[in-house]
Scaffold this motif. Structure first.
Motif, mmCIF file in Angstrom:
data_model
loop_
_atom_site.group_PDB
_atom_site.id
_atom_site.type_symbol
_atom_site.label_atom_id
_atom_site.label_comp_id
_atom_site.label_asym_id
_atom_site.label_seq_id
_atom_site.Cartn_x
_atom_site.Cartn_y
_atom_site.Cartn_z
ATOM 1 N N VAL A 314 0.828 -1.210 0.000
ATOM 2 C CA VAL A 314 0.000 0.000 0.000
ATOM 3 C C VAL A 314 0.864 1.263 0.000
ATOM 4 C CG1 VAL A 314 -0.305 0.266 2.508
ATOM 5 C CG2 VAL A 314 -2.125 1.003 0.924
ATOM 6 N N VAL A 390 8.227 4.201 7.987
ATOM 7 C CA VAL A 390 6.913 3.550 7.939
ATOM 8 C C VAL A 390 7.027 2.040 7.990
ATOM 9 C CG1 VAL A 390 6.842 3.462 5.396
ATOM 10 C CG2 VAL A 390 4.708 3.363 6.685
ATOM 11 N N THR A 416 5.578 7.647 10.389
ATOM 12 C CA THR A 416 4.190 7.678 9.943
ATOM 13 C C THR A 416 3.508 6.344 10.195
ATOM 14 O OG1 THR A 416 4.802 6.918 7.726
ATOM 15 C CG2 THR A 416 4.808 9.304 8.110
ATOM 16 N N GLN A 419 -2.022 1.889 7.774
ATOM 17 C CA GLN A 419 -2.220 0.490 7.400
ATOM 18 C C GLN A 419 -2.759 0.405 5.975
ATOM 19 O OE1 GLN A 419 -5.383 -0.348 10.368
ATOM 20 N NE2 GLN A 419 -3.852 -1.577 11.461
ATOM 21 N N GLY A 527 8.665 -5.111 8.275
ATOM 22 C CA GLY A 527 7.660 -4.130 7.850
ATOM 23 C C GLY A 527 6.551 -4.720 6.999
HETATM 24 C C1 WT7 Z 1 0.715 -2.404 10.275
HETATM 25 C C2 WT7 Z 1 0.099 -2.169 8.930
HETATM 26 C C3 WT7 Z 1 1.387 1.402 6.388
HETATM 27 C C4 WT7 Z 1 2.137 0.908 5.287
HETATM 28 C C5 WT7 Z 1 3.053 -0.231 5.552
HETATM 29 C C6 WT7 Z 1 2.479 -1.385 6.353
HETATM 30 C C7 WT7 Z 1 2.471 -1.462 11.483
HETATM 31 C C8 WT7 Z 1 2.911 0.606 10.120
HETATM 32 C C9 WT7 Z 1 3.921 1.861 11.584
HETATM 33 C C10 WT7 Z 1 4.600 2.852 12.351
HETATM 34 C C11 WT7 Z 1 4.453 1.408 14.186
HETATM 35 C C12 WT7 Z 1 3.563 0.667 12.206
HETATM 36 C C13 WT7 Z 1 1.252 -1.530 12.364
HETATM 37 C C14 WT7 Z 1 0.105 -1.560 11.371
HETATM 38 N N1 WT7 Z 1 2.949 -0.105 11.277
HETATM 39 N N2 WT7 Z 1 3.510 1.793 10.298
HETATM 40 N N3 WT7 Z 1 4.991 4.018 11.830
HETATM 41 N N4 WT7 Z 1 4.838 2.568 13.651
HETATM 42 N N5 WT7 Z 1 3.828 0.443 13.504
HETATM 43 O O1 WT7 Z 1 1.139 -1.624 6.023
HETATM 44 O O2 WT7 Z 1 1.084 -4.136 5.870
HETATM 45 O O3 WT7 Z 1 -1.021 -2.796 6.204
HETATM 46 O O4 WT7 Z 1 0.665 -3.067 8.040
HETATM 47 O O5 WT7 Z 1 2.083 -2.031 10.235
HETATM 48 O O6 WT7 Z 1 1.272 -2.700 13.117
HETATM 49 O O7 WT7 Z 1 -1.067 -2.143 11.879
HETATM 50 P P1 WT7 Z 1 0.423 -2.947 6.488
#
Ligand code: WT7
Length: 650
Positions: A314, A390, A416, A419, A527
């Protein structure tokens, strides 16, 4: 993990006392300089969001900003808009026609630049080519591509004709691709012969062919020639990208899309074995990513912006394609690995292309730390003016290293949080006005309602709890493709009309948010979201495996690594070879990101009396920690045997 465990694990964060005010020179030039934006947005969020929507070009203006019938929101009702028009035509038809839109470098070192004028031509041709293949508004088109400009072109071409794109990360397996194609009944697949990674051509068409053995909805395949490896082209089904593009017209009218028409579906892992197709629509999504790109990244006309994410996630959708291009920004893209041919590749790219804004993930930062400061120190990084993070919680140590060795203590760092489901950044500093604290994503973006709640849904003033979203936001998901019940139960059933993020968080005395990671059965590996159940299903699919339990364990670079406890079938002997085979099996079933770090052969897996796997205990074992209370175990003996064994095996 529970919130208590999250808090415990993250104690180091709680002692963090350093803070950094926005550097005065940055503040003076920032897009947002006035703290009152927070108050104004909170007073009238609809007005706040519609101001940004008004900065986009609409074919027909909306007649209502928001309809909120929880859990369903509609934004900018009855407005008509086209995302590709706003990212491409708008700039191509202005004096920015010759401005660079996409600057790209391939891993072997080739350079390509597409101006907004070039991008216009490519997107139009690709849109026309898709139409010629019979793609109509509302049809699904899957993309399985390396990081090449064609990926951006293809997404925007879909958006242009109202086809729904479904991008599948190129690192996913044939099987994952097949499941995603079938779940959303994809008509056309766009792929490439391969892509470069660490000097090797990774075959993609080969994996696509394997996937397409069982995808009845697929009618055509478009294949970009990237690495010129041998591929089989199925007559009638498969077409070379360059052939179709050569025959296509260079004008293709943008389809007037309703604000609530689907722009894309993107699959993400959840708590079951089956990934969820997250649905995003057009007007609100574009408004949200436009606004956050402008305010969080402080985009200016001369910026050269680089987000290192892959287009398959995303982050690539919102902050390589739609957000920056809707701002008319110059976007840099790089195809390959950060350590190819040497560990300074990223820094050399920043120097060469004079990157001004750099957005990456904590896992990458931790790898850079390990490689040593000599690599970034050998490049000129003075073009940088803003850094972003991120994907996972950033530990203060990594934050400080990033600030010092990449940002030279002059670039604000924006951590940032968001999700796949939120579509846009929701918790973040605004770099010109918010004082940052290493490890904290700071505060909700203006207009966003985010709180820390306890189990009962009561707000936690200071301390730990669940991160919840209390107000609708423009880029929020509109559902899970084909599965309204799961949408309801996953996000909206914990509390009434409040969105449950699945994350734990702590709020401090200044109201700053500290994200603590997932509190459900989802792991965050480098990540990337990996569902424990998906990995467990992949393991039990192997003929030797009777049962499997998967947990995350702390990992110095990946954040979390996958540890799999495996019970073998009667008569099967554990061995080093079998362990390797099982790891490969998971990588083949899902993709390399899901390959377990450790396989721990066990005689039994500890369960509660109600039959739930005791993941915390397994996690402690995987991390070699002391055991906690085992009184709820159905068979306390199991755990002792397990622990002993895992210690013996080192
Ligand atoms: C999950 C979402 C958002 C794009 C990349 C991941 C974790 C994401 C942070 C942050 C702490 C974070 C959370 C979230 N997360 N950014 N800055 N600090 N945790 O997208 O695969 O949909 O994952 O990533 O746990 O719920 P995703």
């Amino acid at each position: 993990m529970s919130i208590e465990e999250r808090l415990e694990a993250i104690n180091v964060f709680l002692n963090e006392t350093r803070s950094f005010e926005p550097p005065p020179a940055f503040r003076r030039q920032a897009n947002v300089r006035d703290e009152r934006v927070y108050r104004d947005a909170a007073t009238d969020p609809e007005k706040f969001w519609s101001r940004f929507a008004e900065e986009l070009i609409w074919i027909k203006k909306w007649d209502r900003v928001l309809e909120w019938k929880p859990p369903y929101a509609k934004w900018f009702l009855n407005g008509k808009i086209n995302a590709s028009f706003n990212c491409v035509d708008r700039w191509a038809k202005s004096n920015l026609r010759t401005k660079k839109a996409i600057v790209w470098e391939g891993e072997p070192g080739e350079e390509r630049t597409l101006t907004f004028g070039d991008l216009y031509e490519e997107v139009n041709k690709c849109a026309d080519a898709l139409k010629n293949l019979g793609v109509k508004k509302g049809d699904r088109v899957a993309l399985y591509l390396p990081m090449i400009p064609e990926a951006v072109v293809a997404m925007l071409a879909c958006a242009r004709i109202g086809a729904i794109h479904n991008v599948v990360f190129g690192g996913f397996s044939a099987e994952s691709l097949r499941d995603r194609i079938n779940d959303s009944q994809v008509k056309v697949l766009i792929t490439a012969d391969g892509g470069y990674r660490r000097g090797k051509a990774v075959p993609l068409k080969k994996a696509a062919d394997e996937a397409l053995e069982n995808t009845p909805s697929i009618e055509h395949v478009m294949v970009v020639k990237r690495v010129s490896c041998d591929v089989q082209m199925k007559p009638g089904r498969d077409h070379w990208w360059h052939d179709l593009m050569a025959k296509a017209k260079s004008e293709c009218e943008p389809e007037p899309m309703d604000s609530e028409d689907i722009l894309y579906i993107l699959y993400t892992s959840g708590t079951t074995g089956k990934p969820k197709g997250i649905v995003h629509t057009t007007g609100g999504y574009l408004t949200g990513v436009y606004a956050t790109s402008k305010w969080v990244f402080d985009l200016k006309p001369d910026d050269v912006y680089w987000c290192t994410a892959d287009i398959g996630w995303v982050t690539g959708h919102s902050y390589i394609v739609y957000g920056p291009l809707a701002n008319g920004a110059t976007v840099f893209m790089y195809e390959g690995a950060p350590d190819w041919p040497q560990k300074d590749r990223f820094w050399k790219l920043i120097e060469k292309y004079k990157i001004t804004i750099f957005y990456t993930a904590p896992t990458a930062i931790r790898a850079f730390m390990k490689w040593g400061t000599e690599w970034p120190a050998s490049a000129n990084l003075t073009s940088l003016r803003l850094l972003g993070s991120v994907g996972e919680p950033i530990n203060p140590e990594a934050w400080m290293w990033y600030h010092k060795h990449i940002g030279h203590e002059t670039c604000p760092v924006v951590d940032t949080w968001w999700q796949t489901e939120t579509g846009m950044i929701l918790i973040t500093p605004l770099p010109g006005i918010v004082t940052t604290k290493p490890g904290s994503a700071t505060k909700p973006f203006p207009g966003i309602g985010a709180s820390v709640l306890n189990e009962q849904g009561k707000q936690v003033k200071t301390g730990g709890g669940y991160l919840a979203l209390t107000k609708p936001w423009p880029a929020m998901l509109r559902g899970i493709y084909g599965d309204p019940d799961r949408f309801m139960s996953q996000y909206w059933s914990k509390w009434k009309n409040i969105y449950f993020t699945g994350d734990g968080a702590k709020i401090d005395q200044d109201g700053y948010l500290w994200l603590l990671g997932r509190v459900d059965d989802v792991l965050n590996v480098s990540g990337h979201r990996v569902g424990t159940m998906e990995v467990e299903s992949a393991l039990v699919d192997h003929p030797s495996v009777a049962e499997a339990a998967v947990v995350g364990r702390a990992h110095e670079i990946k954040g979390e690594a996958i540890a799999a406890f495996v019970i073998l079938k009667e008569g099967i002997e554990k061995s080093e070879d079998l362990s390797k085979e099982l790891k490969e099996h998971v990588a083949k079933k899902i993709g390399a990101i899901a390959r377990p770090e450790d396989i721990i052969f066990a005689a039994e897996v500890p369960k509660t009396r109600s039959g739930k796997i005791m993941r915390r205990l397994l996690k402690n074992i995987a991390e070699g920690k002391v055991l906690g209370d085992t009184t709820t175990l159905a068979d306390p003996e199991v755990i002792h045997r397990l622990k002993q064994q895992s210690e013996e095996e080192g």
